[in-house]
Scaffold this active site. Structure first.
Site, PDB file in Angstrom:
ATOM      1  N   HIS A  43      -4.650  14.664  -8.815  1.00 30.95           N
ATOM      2  CA  HIS A  43      -4.920  13.319  -9.293  1.00 30.95           C
ATOM      3  C   HIS A  43      -4.198  12.893 -10.269  1.00 30.95           C
ATOM      4  CE1 HIS A  43      -8.086  13.160  -6.271  1.00 30.95           C
ATOM      5  NE2 HIS A  43      -8.237  11.862  -6.616  1.00 30.95           N
TER       6      HIS A  43
ATOM      7  N   ASP B  95       0.780  -1.238   0.001  1.00 30.54           N
ATOM      8  CA  ASP B  95       0.017  -0.098   0.254  1.00 30.54           C
ATOM      9  C   ASP B  95       1.013   0.936   0.030  1.00 30.54           C
ATOM     10  OD1 ASP B  95      -3.153   0.987   1.474  1.00 30.54           O
ATOM     11  OD2 ASP B  95      -1.465   2.254   1.476  1.00 30.54           O
TER      12      ASP B  95
ATOM     13  N   GLU C 286      -4.833   2.374  -4.144  1.00 27.57           N
ATOM     14  CA  GLU C 286      -3.270   2.606  -3.976  1.00 27.57           C
ATOM     15  C   GLU C 286      -2.539   1.171  -3.411  1.00 27.57           C
ATOM     16  OE1 GLU C 286      -4.711   2.780  -0.810  1.00 27.57           O
ATOM     17  OE2 GLU C 286      -2.935   3.841  -0.252  1.00 27.57           O
TER      18      GLU C 286
ATOM     19  N   ASP D 254      -2.158   9.384 -10.303  1.00 28.71           N
ATOM     20  CA  ASP D 254      -2.217   8.284 -11.362  1.00 28.71           C
ATOM     21  C   ASP D 254      -0.818   8.097 -11.840  1.00 28.71           C
ATOM     22  OD1 ASP D 254      -4.919   8.497 -11.038  1.00 28.71           O
ATOM     23  OD2 ASP D 254      -5.301   9.235 -12.999  1.00 28.71           O
TER      24      ASP D 254
ATOM     25  N   ASN E 112      -1.883  12.991  -3.808  1.00 23.13           N
ATOM     26  CA  ASN E 112      -2.954  13.409  -4.562  1.00 23.13           C
ATOM     27  C   ASN E 112      -3.379  15.124  -4.105  1.00 23.13           C
ATOM     28  OD1 ASN E 112      -4.109  11.467  -6.479  1.00 23.13           O
ATOM     29  ND2 ASN E 112      -5.086  10.566  -4.883  1.00 23.13           N
TER      30      ASN E 112
HETATM   31  P1  GH3 Z   1      -1.600   5.459   4.304  1.00 20.09           P
HETATM   32  O1  GH3 Z   1      -0.231   5.725   4.338  1.00 20.09           O
HETATM   33  O2  GH3 Z   1      -2.309   5.205   5.744  1.00 20.09           O
HETATM   34  O3  GH3 Z   1      -2.169   4.410   3.566  1.00 20.09           O
HETATM   35  O4  GH3 Z   1      -2.444   6.847   3.856  1.00 20.09           O
HETATM   36  P2  GH3 Z   1      -3.140   6.910   2.390  1.00 20.09           P
HETATM   37  O5  GH3 Z   1      -3.130   8.533   2.391  1.00 20.09           O
HETATM   38  O6  GH3 Z   1      -2.236   6.428   1.332  1.00 20.09           O
HETATM   39  O7  GH3 Z   1      -4.636   6.071   2.520  1.00 20.09           O
HETATM   40  P3  GH3 Z   1      -5.906   6.628   2.226  1.00 20.09           P
HETATM   41  O8  GH3 Z   1      -6.597   5.370   2.332  1.00 20.09           O
HETATM   42  O9  GH3 Z   1      -6.265   7.781   3.248  1.00 20.09           O
HETATM   43  O10 GH3 Z   1      -5.737   7.212   0.761  1.00 20.09           O
HETATM   44  C1  GH3 Z   1      -5.805   6.510  -0.294  1.00 20.09           C
HETATM   45  C2  GH3 Z   1      -5.917   7.631  -1.425  1.00 20.09           C
HETATM   46  O11 GH3 Z   1      -5.912   7.003  -2.698  1.00 20.09           O
HETATM   47  C3  GH3 Z   1      -7.611   8.170  -1.678  1.00 20.09           C
HETATM   48  C4  GH3 Z   1      -7.913   8.086  -2.742  1.00 20.09           C
HETATM   49  O12 GH3 Z   1      -8.656   9.288  -3.379  1.00 20.09           O
HETATM   50  C5  GH3 Z   1      -6.770   7.650  -3.501  1.00 20.09           C
HETATM   51  N1  GH3 Z   1      -7.030   6.906  -4.839  1.00 20.09           N
HETATM   52  C6  GH3 Z   1      -7.572   5.794  -4.822  1.00 20.09           C
HETATM   53  N2  GH3 Z   1      -7.467   5.055  -6.145  1.00 20.09           N
HETATM   54  C7  GH3 Z   1      -6.760   6.432  -6.887  1.00 20.09           C
HETATM   55  C8  GH3 Z   1      -6.710   6.313  -8.338  1.00 20.09           C
HETATM   56  O13 GH3 Z   1      -6.729   5.664  -9.189  1.00 20.09           O
HETATM   57  N3  GH3 Z   1      -5.810   7.436  -8.673  1.00 20.09           N
HETATM   58  C9  GH3 Z   1      -5.360   8.429  -7.846  1.00 20.09           C
HETATM   59  N4  GH3 Z   1      -4.944   9.722  -8.238  1.00 20.09           N
HETATM   60  N5  GH3 Z   1      -5.754   8.182  -6.495  1.00 20.09           N
HETATM   61  C10 GH3 Z   1      -6.549   7.241  -6.003  1.00 20.09           C
HETATM   62 MG    MG Z   2      -1.994   4.103   1.250  1.00 19.54          MG
HETATM   63 MG    MG Z   3      -4.941   1.801   1.138  1.00 21.23          MG
END
Ligand code: GH3
Ligand code: MG
Ligand code: MG
Ligand code: MG
Length: 298
Positions: A183, A170, A213, A187, A178
């Site tokens: 975004h 992860d 992610e 990506d 982001n």
């Molecule tokens: P942690 O270290 O605890 O994992 O924190 P984190 O910020 O990585 O985790 P969190 O689950 O809070 O955020 C994950 C983010 O990933 C939220 C979501 O908007 C973003 N995300 C999910 N899929 C995609 C994608 O396909 N593209 C982009 N740019 N962002 C994405």
């Molecule tokens: Mg994460």
């Molecule tokens: Mg996650």
């Protein structure tokens, strides 16, 4: 495109082979139903087949039936050729799983047109298969496909008595990437992370995008220690691997949850994944950019 010709009459099979080649196809010729079944298996098998109805051993209709029963192969377009021209025969052929039906002696132009139609269906099936199994952003296997593969690997490990490891990787603080860079760059980070993880794995490991992610890696033959070592190595590679956007370096790290099932255990995929998830939770809590092992139940 390769087409299988299954026809016991040597003269006819040769004539068909020549005709197909003159239209730009590659012809693979066999002379009975068993050979036809064999030739249609495996990743490089033809996706289009001309099957004679009457052949020694397995006839064409039985070949159709068995190929359709084997369901998990990529779709094959099956065209039955027969000297029997009745409506009953046509219905029986279609019912057995043939896509199309042609009566001998056939008209060459008609055969050519029907092959073109078949090719269209094969191309469409292939596009659907890619759409259904690949993640559009990273090109890795998608969640359904990697979970399917994990199930198959667990079954194989059980039969052959080898361990299966999984890693749940992860991206750390991805939301910040982001939020600060946007975004689109988020990506791009996901694409580059996917590529770097893929490059760090052995050819027989599998990686898919598990969620936003998060990436799931399946490691055939890896017990807990080997899986944990690989998890640590992936963290180092992502930390060191250069990642940039518009030439600006972006610092990216991952945390990895690790779990493994040793050979004899019957542990299910869901239990293995929740152990890896527990490992991931601990890796995050302990400061991120590290791997942690989740305990699997006895
Ligand atoms: P942690 O270290 O605890 O994992 O924190 P984190 O910020 O990585 O985790 P969190 O689950 O809070 O955020 C994950 C983010 O990933 C939220 C979501 O908007 C973003 N995300 C999910 N899929 C995609 C994608 O396909 N593209 C982009 N740019 N962002 C994405
Ligand atoms: Mg994460
Ligand atoms: Mg996650
Ligand atoms: Mg025949």
């Amino acid at each position: 495109m390769k087409i299988l010709v299954a026809e016991d009459h040597v003269h006819t099979s040769r004539a068909l082979g020549n005709l197909l080649q003159s239209w730009g196809y590659e012809a693979a010729i066999v002379h009975d139903g068993r050979e036809a079944l064999e030739a249609m298996r495996g990743p490089h098998a033809p996706r289009l087949a001309l099957l004679d109805w009457q052949m020694p051993g397995l006839d064409g209709i039985e070949v159709c039936r068995r190929l359709r029963q084997e369901g998990d192969q990529p779709y094959a377009y099956l065209l039955l050729l027969t000297g029997l021209g009745g409506r009953q025969e046509m219905l029986a052929g279609l019912e057995a799983g043939a896509d199309d039906f042609l009566t001998k002696p056939f008209d060459e132009a008609e055969l050519k047109a029907r092959l073109t139609a078949g090719q269209r269906v094969v191309a469409l099936q292939e596009r659907l298969r890619v759409l259904a199994t690949r993640d559009g952003l990273t090109g890795l296997w998608n969640r359904a496909a990697v979970l399917d593969l994990l199930d198959r690997e667990l079954a194989r490990g059980r039969r052959q008595g080898h361990a299966v490891g999984v890693l749940l990787a992860d991206v750390d603080h991805f939301k910040r990437i982001n939020d600060t860079l946007g975004h689109l760059i988020g990506d791009e980070v996901l694409r580059q992370t996917a590529r770097q993880l893929l490059e760090a794995l052995r050819p027989y490991d599998t990686i898919g995008r598990y969620g936003g992610e998060e990436f799931l890696v399946v490691l055939p033959g890896c017990g807990a220690a080997a899986s944990a070592a690989l998890g640590e190595r992936l963290c180092e590679q992502i930390e060191e691997g250069p990642m940039e956007s518009n030439r600006l370096p972006i610092g990216v790290t991952i945390s990895v949850g690790v779990a493994a099932r040793e050979g004899a255990s019957a542990l299910k995929a869901t239990a293995l994944l929740s152990a890896a998830d527990a490992g991931l939770y601990r890796a995050k809590a302990d400061g991120r950019n590290r791997a942690a092992l989740g305990l699997v139940p006895e």
